[in-house]
Design a protein around this motif. Structure first.
Motif, mmCIF file in Angstrom:
data_model
loop_
_atom_site.group_PDB
_atom_site.id
_atom_site.type_symbol
_atom_site.label_atom_id
_atom_site.label_comp_id
_atom_site.label_asym_id
_atom_site.label_seq_id
_atom_site.Cartn_x
_atom_site.Cartn_y
_atom_site.Cartn_z
ATOM 1 N N TRP A 1 -12.467 -29.907 -58.835
ATOM 2 C CA TRP A 1 -11.157 -29.853 -59.479
ATOM 3 C C TRP A 1 -11.068 -28.696 -60.447
ATOM 4 C CZ3 TRP A 1 -7.037 -33.120 -58.502
ATOM 5 C CH2 TRP A 1 -7.300 -34.187 -57.643
ATOM 6 N N GLY A 2 -9.881 -28.087 -60.506
ATOM 7 C CA GLY A 2 -9.576 -27.124 -61.533
ATOM 8 C C GLY A 2 -9.111 -27.814 -62.799
ATOM 9 N N GLN A 3 -8.794 -27.032 -63.814
ATOM 10 C CA GLN A 3 -8.520 -27.581 -65.140
ATOM 11 C C GLN A 3 -7.070 -28.010 -65.318
ATOM 12 O OE1 GLN A 3 -8.279 -24.523 -64.407
ATOM 13 N NE2 GLN A 3 -6.699 -23.601 -65.656
ATOM 14 N N GLY A 4 -6.172 -27.645 -64.433
ATOM 15 C CA GLY A 4 -4.770 -28.027 -64.552
ATOM 16 C C GLY A 4 -3.930 -26.972 -65.247
ATOM 17 N N THR A 5 -2.674 -26.886 -64.844
ATOM 18 C CA THR A 5 -1.725 -25.985 -65.472
ATOM 19 C C THR A 5 -0.406 -26.729 -65.655
ATOM 20 O OG1 THR A 5 -0.697 -23.778 -65.341
ATOM 21 C CG2 THR A 5 -0.980 -24.957 -63.255
ATOM 22 N N GLN A 6 0.171 -26.608 -66.837
ATOM 23 C CA GLN A 6 1.378 -27.376 -67.183
ATOM 24 C C GLN A 6 2.623 -26.712 -66.600
ATOM 25 O OE1 GLN A 6 1.809 -30.350 -69.150
ATOM 26 N NE2 GLN A 6 3.885 -30.179 -68.348
ATOM 27 N N THR B 1 8.196 -31.933 -63.555
ATOM 28 C CA THR B 1 7.404 -31.695 -64.757
ATOM 29 C C THR B 1 6.115 -32.507 -64.721
ATOM 30 O OG1 THR B 1 9.342 -31.183 -66.111
ATOM 31 C CG2 THR B 1 7.361 -31.944 -67.260
ATOM 32 N N ALA B 2 4.996 -31.809 -64.855
ATOM 33 C CA ALA B 2 3.683 -32.457 -64.787
ATOM 34 C C ALA B 2 2.610 -31.405 -65.019
ATOM 35 C CB ALA B 2 3.477 -33.108 -63.418
ATOM 36 N N VAL B 3 1.392 -31.889 -65.165
ATOM 37 C CA VAL B 3 0.239 -30.994 -65.090
ATOM 38 C C VAL B 3 -0.162 -30.907 -63.616
ATOM 39 C CG1 VAL B 3 -2.149 -30.583 -65.779
ATOM 40 C CG2 VAL B 3 -0.527 -31.605 -67.401
ATOM 41 N N TYR B 4 -0.292 -29.697 -63.137
ATOM 42 C CA TYR B 4 -0.637 -29.471 -61.734
ATOM 43 C C TYR B 4 -2.110 -29.078 -61.634
ATOM 44 C CZ TYR B 4 4.218 -29.798 -60.263
ATOM 45 O OH TYR B 4 5.482 -30.266 -59.970
ATOM 46 N N TYR B 5 -2.792 -29.749 -60.715
ATOM 47 C CA TYR B 5 -4.212 -29.520 -60.501
ATOM 48 C C TYR B 5 -4.449 -29.056 -59.070
ATOM 49 C CZ TYR B 5 -4.809 -32.483 -64.643
ATOM 50 O OH TYR B 5 -4.755 -33.027 -65.906
ATOM 51 N N CYS B 6 -5.392 -28.140 -58.910
ATOM 52 C CA CYS B 6 -5.847 -27.857 -57.566
ATOM 53 C C CYS B 6 -7.242 -28.451 -57.391
ATOM 54 C CB CYS B 6 -5.844 -26.366 -57.252
ATOM 55 S SG CYS B 6 -6.895 -25.323 -58.280
ATOM 56 N N ALA B 7 -7.540 -28.786 -56.157
ATOM 57 C CA ALA B 7 -8.797 -29.448 -55.848
ATOM 58 C C ALA B 7 -9.289 -28.994 -54.489
ATOM 59 C CB ALA B 7 -8.597 -30.964 -55.859
ATOM 60 N N GLN C 1 -15.936 -23.512 -57.869
ATOM 61 C CA GLN C 1 -15.220 -23.628 -59.139
ATOM 62 C C GLN C 1 -13.789 -23.170 -58.921
ATOM 63 O OE1 GLN C 1 -17.731 -21.315 -61.811
ATOM 64 N NE2 GLN C 1 -18.598 -23.213 -62.610
ATOM 65 N N LEU C 2 -12.857 -23.910 -59.510
ATOM 66 C CA LEU C 2 -11.440 -23.651 -59.296
ATOM 67 C C LEU C 2 -10.745 -23.352 -60.614
ATOM 68 C CD1 LEU C 2 -10.741 -26.644 -56.897
ATOM 69 C CD2 LEU C 2 -11.222 -24.277 -56.253
ATOM 70 N N GLN C 3 -9.807 -22.419 -60.573
ATOM 71 C CA GLN C 3 -9.041 -22.043 -61.752
ATOM 72 C C GLN C 3 -7.574 -22.017 -61.375
ATOM 73 O OE1 GLN C 3 -10.422 -21.110 -64.860
ATOM 74 N NE2 GLN C 3 -8.400 -20.828 -65.758
ATOM 75 N N ALA C 4 -6.810 -22.948 -61.935
ATOM 76 C CA ALA C 4 -5.374 -23.000 -61.680
ATOM 77 C C ALA C 4 -4.631 -22.212 -62.752
ATOM 78 C CB ALA C 4 -4.897 -24.442 -61.667
ATOM 79 N N SER C 5 -3.567 -21.539 -62.348
ATOM 80 C CA SER C 5 -2.759 -20.761 -63.288
ATOM 81 C C SER C 5 -1.335 -20.646 -62.765
ATOM 82 C CB SER C 5 -3.364 -19.370 -63.479
ATOM 83 O OG SER C 5 -3.358 -18.646 -62.253
ATOM 84 N N GLY C 6 -0.448 -20.132 -63.616
ATOM 85 C CA GLY C 6 0.914 -19.875 -63.195
ATOM 86 C C GLY C 6 1.961 -20.843 -63.713
#
Length: 123
Positions: A113-118, A89-95, A2-7
């Motif tokens: 995939w993580g949920q994305g961070t704007q 500018t985008a939503v950034y995802y980690c995978a 499970q992945l969690q993107a932040s920042g």
């Protein structure tokens, strides 16, 4: 895995942000971790990746501004973004892809995939 993107956040052009991708699950160090981004109305594009052999890859559009690193002890991958531009500018995802997988730029080759961070770059 499970992945969690932040920042993510709002930053002015020329500014910096550091994104984090925290993973849960076993054998994190054996996974290839990638960052992708998707702007409104556009496809999801490869940004950077770090393999289980600790090799790193960056897209041409960011290679002189972004760096990717991993801390296996913390199960975390970082994307340091400097000299940000409005076009970042985008939503950034980690995978995650793996285990012991090769480097890939194609998003469909990633399993988790993580949920994305704007990220918004604007004055």
């Amino acid at each position: 895995v499970q992945l969690q993107a932040s920042g993510g956040g709002l930053v002015q052009p020329g500014g910096s942000l550091r994104l984090s991708c925290a993973a849960s699950g076993r054998a994190f160090s054996s996974y290839t971790i990638g960052w992708f981004r998707q702007a409104p109305g556009k496809e999801r594009d490869f940004v950077a990746a770090t393999t289980w052999r600790d090799r790193t890859y960056l897209a041409d559009s960011v290679e002189d501004r972004f760096t990717i690193s991993r801390d296996n002890a913390k199960n975390t991958v970082y994307l340091q973004m400097n000299s940000l531009k409005p076009e970042d500018t985008a939503v950034y995802y980690c995978a995650a892809r793996g285990p012991r997988s090769t480097f890939e730029t194609r998003s469909r080759k990633y399993d988790y995939w993580g949920q994305g961070t704007q990220v918004t770059v604007s004055s």
